[in-house]
Design an enzyme around this catalytic site. Structure first.
Site, mmCIF file in Angstrom:
data_model
loop_
_atom_site.group_PDB
_atom_site.id
_atom_site.type_symbol
_atom_site.label_atom_id
_atom_site.label_comp_id
_atom_site.label_asym_id
_atom_site.label_seq_id
_atom_site.Cartn_x
_atom_site.Cartn_y
_atom_site.Cartn_z
ATOM 1 N N LYS A 89 0.879 -1.176 0.000
ATOM 2 C CA LYS A 89 0.000 0.000 0.000
ATOM 3 C C LYS A 89 0.915 1.224 0.000
ATOM 4 C CE LYS A 89 -4.079 1.839 2.385
ATOM 5 N NZ LYS A 89 -4.985 2.050 1.277
HETATM 6 C C1 LIG Z 1 -6.337 0.347 -4.250
HETATM 7 C C2 LIG Z 1 -7.084 -0.195 -3.087
HETATM 8 N N1 LIG Z 1 -7.643 -1.420 -3.176
HETATM 9 C C3 LIG Z 1 -8.335 -1.965 -2.159
HETATM 10 C C4 LIG Z 1 -8.509 -1.265 -0.974
HETATM 11 C C5 LIG Z 1 -9.272 -1.894 0.164
HETATM 12 O O1 LIG Z 1 -8.388 -2.277 1.169
HETATM 13 P P1 LIG Z 1 -8.839 -2.330 2.693
HETATM 14 O O2 LIG Z 1 -10.065 -3.148 2.739
HETATM 15 O O3 LIG Z 1 -7.703 -2.968 3.386
HETATM 16 O O4 LIG Z 1 -9.093 -0.943 3.104
HETATM 17 C C6 LIG Z 1 -7.956 -0.009 -0.825
HETATM 18 C C7 LIG Z 1 -8.134 0.711 0.426
HETATM 19 O O5 LIG Z 1 -7.429 1.482 0.877
HETATM 20 C C8 LIG Z 1 -7.227 0.543 -1.902
HETATM 21 O O6 LIG Z 1 -6.672 1.758 -1.799
#
Ligand SMILES: Cc1ncc(COP(=O)(O)O)c(C=O)c1O
Length: 323
Positions: free
Chosen positions: A159
């Site tokens: 991330k």
């Molecule tokens: C690109 C992307 N995909 C998926 C998610 C979903 O991830 P999470 O459920 O851990 O928030 C996020 C959330 O921040 C994201 O930025």
């Protein structure tokens, strides 16, 4: 207008006033996007404030940093404690939680190694990302003309702030064209994810979602939804999904910490199913909200109470009341 300040920000272990939580413009992160971060939530439940899957978020933060060779002197416990300390210091009942690890101020060559690895944790009030109406009635999305990062370019499993340049392109295109969100394909033309959400399809009673090989972030909400859906008796399959499976789905929904569980009512102006929240989405949404709001038992152990004494006190009162 800038959003409202929240008291204190945790910076490298110190609680700093919001207005003083600054970094130098020559910091590596400002120029090269060299940061990894998390987005988690703390909910106000009847037993007190509780963070949803804090452990999983803090584990992913460390894994994101590992991919980028960033070392920070906090372990799993240290990260969890730092988040809890920041929430307590700000006396927040519910909030969005944003820990970030970034390359600081030392040198401005592309090589990040000379720069320090710094970290901050900030909190703020963040309501429903796509709006309350979206949770009930769903939103209209388009397939983005921008693809998600190709494998072995920018790692989707991290991330990383850099990945959000791609997310911003997807989001801006969607908003400019009057859609709530854009859904990106991977470079092979298969469904990947939204700008900040993972995606699920329901077809003939079965649930499908793109696998990690389709350039997605391994979402913690995605993982929770798969667990909840299986617990409700649905079959959930992680697989490669062609674009047209969105048009032929009975139901489509996106999930994420910000978007929670949001139904999709059309894709590229093609109606999904009956054009509103379907029964499977509604069942999963209900189960998810019941857990995060503390209205159903936390059978998976996903809630970390912030003010533990408060939760303990209430537990004792409940036990005493039951006699
Ligand atoms: C690109 C992307 N995909 C998926 C998610 C979903 O991830 P999470 O459920 O851990 O928030 C996020 C959330 O921040 C994201 O930025």
């Amino acid at each position: 207008m800038a959003f409202a300040a929240t008291g204190k920000i945790w910076m490298n272990g110190k609680l700093v006033d919001w207005k003083d939580a600054t970094i130098h413009v020559a910091s590596h992160v400002v120029h090269y996007g060299s940061a990894v971060f998390e987005g988690a939530r703390c909910y106000a439940t009847p037993k007190g404030s509780a963070c949803f899957r804090l452990d999983a978020h803090m584990r992913r933060l460390q894994q994101s940093a590992k991919i980028y060779r960033m070392e920070y002197p906090l372990d799993q416990r240290g990260w969890e404690d730092a988040v809890l300390e920041t929430i307590r210091a700000n006396d927040m009942k519910s909030c969005y939680i944003r820990p970030i690890v970034y390359r600081g101020y030392e040198a401005l060559g592309v090589n990040p190694f000379p720069c320090p690895v710094d970290a901050s944790i900030m909190l703020w009030d963040w309501g429903t990302y796509l709006g309350q109406d979206a949770l009930e009635n769903g939103v209209d999305v388009k397939i983005s003309t921008w693809a998600r990062m190709a494998p072995n370019t920018l790692p989707a499993m991290s991330k990383s702030a850099a990945n959000y340049a791609n997310s911003a392109l997807i989001k801006m295109e969607a908003v400019t064209e009057g859609y709530s969100e854009g859904i990106a394909l991977d470079v092979f033309g298969n469904i990947s994810e939204g700008s900040g959400q993972n995606i699920f399809i329901v077809r003939d009673g079965a649930i499908l979602t793109p696998s990690l090989g389709s350039s997605i972030l391994g979402g913690i909400t995605r993982d929770s939804i798969m667990t909840i859906a299986r617990g409700l008796g649905y079959t959930v399959t992680e697989t490669t999904l062609p674009r047209e499976s969105l048009y032929l789905a009975d139901e489509v929904f996106v999930v994420g910490t910000a978007a929670e569980v949001t139904p999709i009512r059309s894709v590229d102006k093609i109606q999904v199913g009956v054009g509103r929240r379907g029964p499977v989405t509604a069942a999963i949404q209900r189960a998810f909200f019941d857990i995060i709001n503390g209205e159903a038992p936390d059978t998976y152990g996903w809630l970390t109470y912030v003010y533990a004494e408060e939760a303990e006190l209430r537990n004792q009162k409940t036990i005493a009341a039951r006699g």
